[in-house]
Structures are given as structure tokens and as C-alpha cells.
Design an enzyme around this catalytic site. Structure first.
Site, PDB file in Angstrom:
ATOM      1  N   ARG A  97     -30.947 -53.262  49.535  1.00 35.25           N
ATOM      2  CA  ARG A  97     -30.673 -51.943  48.965  1.00 35.25           C
ATOM      3  C   ARG A  97     -29.337 -51.382  49.433  1.00 35.25           C
ATOM      4  O   ARG A  97     -28.739 -50.545  48.759  1.00 35.25           O
ATOM      5  CB  ARG A  97     -31.834 -50.994  49.263  1.00 35.25           C
ATOM      6  N   GLU A 136     -38.968 -53.895  62.702  1.00 34.27           N
ATOM      7  CA  GLU A 136     -40.255 -53.377  63.153  1.00 34.27           C
ATOM      8  C   GLU A 136     -41.418 -54.324  62.902  1.00 34.27           C
ATOM      9  O   GLU A 136     -42.475 -54.170  63.485  1.00 34.27           O
ATOM     10  CB  GLU A 136     -40.542 -51.982  62.572  1.00 34.27           C
TER      11      GLU A 136
END
Length: 172
Positions: A59, A96
């Protein structure tokens, strides 16, 4: 100007259970929302004397290319492994929910080029840190970084060098 933040959609348990994914595709699909988001990201960098915008897959490509056009600079993609056809530098990083690697062409930028790193989100900070490392290894000067939004609870900003500006258009 339209409030693009209301267009961001939460997707629970994507890409893995326990992850709350912030989906920006509704922002991108809305012409006014997309323009407002890009304007918010561009404005602080208009007078930064940049040579290139560096967009991080995937993105960050969309946002970075739009920022490069608005700022009148070139665009350099930082990609996932195996997607660039010429010689590359690579950098592993943690995120994460696992690990990954970024790559950039070894000849993407001349030494001393002033660059702006662009991504959609600052979460744990691993992706931006890896991109910054790649740019420094290439001899570029990282003027700063900008993201569409920052996930405050994940604390990614704490890992960033405070002497290099890191701006978020919004925070969640």
C-alpha cells in the site's frame, strides 16, 4: 475537504487471529477521500527538498506514487523478496505477526539523495526501520517518513530515531 479517516474499515482477525487490520481500500476507492488523505500526507513535505519518495510494498506503493507526483519527485519501490529484476540490497525485519524481508535495487538512488519513506501504517515499526536501513546502506539521506495512520497501541514510534521526522496523517 472530505474526512478520509471515516472511510478506514476494521477487519478483525486478518491476516491472522488476534490482528485488527485497518483496511484503506475504501479510502482509495473514494476520489475525494483519497485526495484528502494524500493532501494530508504531502503538505508537511512540500519544502523538504526531496529527490525521491520511497514507497514500501504494497500500500506504500499506492500512497508513495501519489505523493511523488504531488511533490514533483521520482518514486522508488521497496519490495518483498524476489520481485525486483536487477541486483538488490535486502533487509530482514520483524512485524507484529512474524518476520519478513524488504529489497531495493542497488542502483535505485544516487548517493546523497534526500528521500521520504512512505507506508500506509506505522504498527510495530519494523517495516519503516528496514526501509530506513536499506536507504542508509544505499547512501541516501532519509529526510523523514510519513504514514497514513499510526497504531498507537503497538508502540512503533518508540523504535524510530527522533532526529528524523516521522509524521502520521491520523492515529488510532
Amino acid at each position: 475537504m472530505k474526512q478520509w479517516q471515516a472511510l478506514v474499515r476494521d477487519i478483525p482477525d486478518f491476516p491472522r487471529p488476534g490482528i485488527l487490520f485497518k483496511d484503506i481500500t475504501p479510502v482509495l476507492a473514494d476520489a475525494e477521500g483519497f485526495a484528502a488523505a494524500v493532501a494530508a500526507m504531502v503538505e508537511p513535505w512540500r519544502e523538504a527538498g526531496l529527490d525521491a519518495v520511497v514507497g514500501i510494498e504494497s500500500r506504500g506503493f499506492i500512497l508513495g506514487a501519489a505523493l511523488a507526483q504531488a511533490l514533483g519527485t521520482g518514486f522508488v519501490p521497496v519490495r518483498k523478496p524476489g520481485r525486483l529484476p536487477a541486483d538488490t540490497l535486502s533487509q530482514d525485519y520483524a512485524l507484529e505477526y512474524g518476520t519478513d524481508r524488504l529489497e531495493v535495487h542497488v542502483d535505485a538512488l544516487p548517493a546523497g539523495a534526500r528521500v521520504l519513506l512512505v507506508d500506509d501504517v506505522l504498527a510495530t515499526g519494523g517495516t519503516l526501520l528496514a526501509a530506513r536501513s536499506l536507504m542508509r546502506r544505499q547512501g541516501a539521506e532519509v529526510a523523514g517518513a510519513t504514514v497514513l495512520f499510526e497504531m498507537l497501541a503497538l508502540g512503533g514510534r518508540a523504535h524510530w530515531d527522533e532526529s528524523v521526522p516521522l509524521l502520521a496523517a491520523a492515529a488510532y
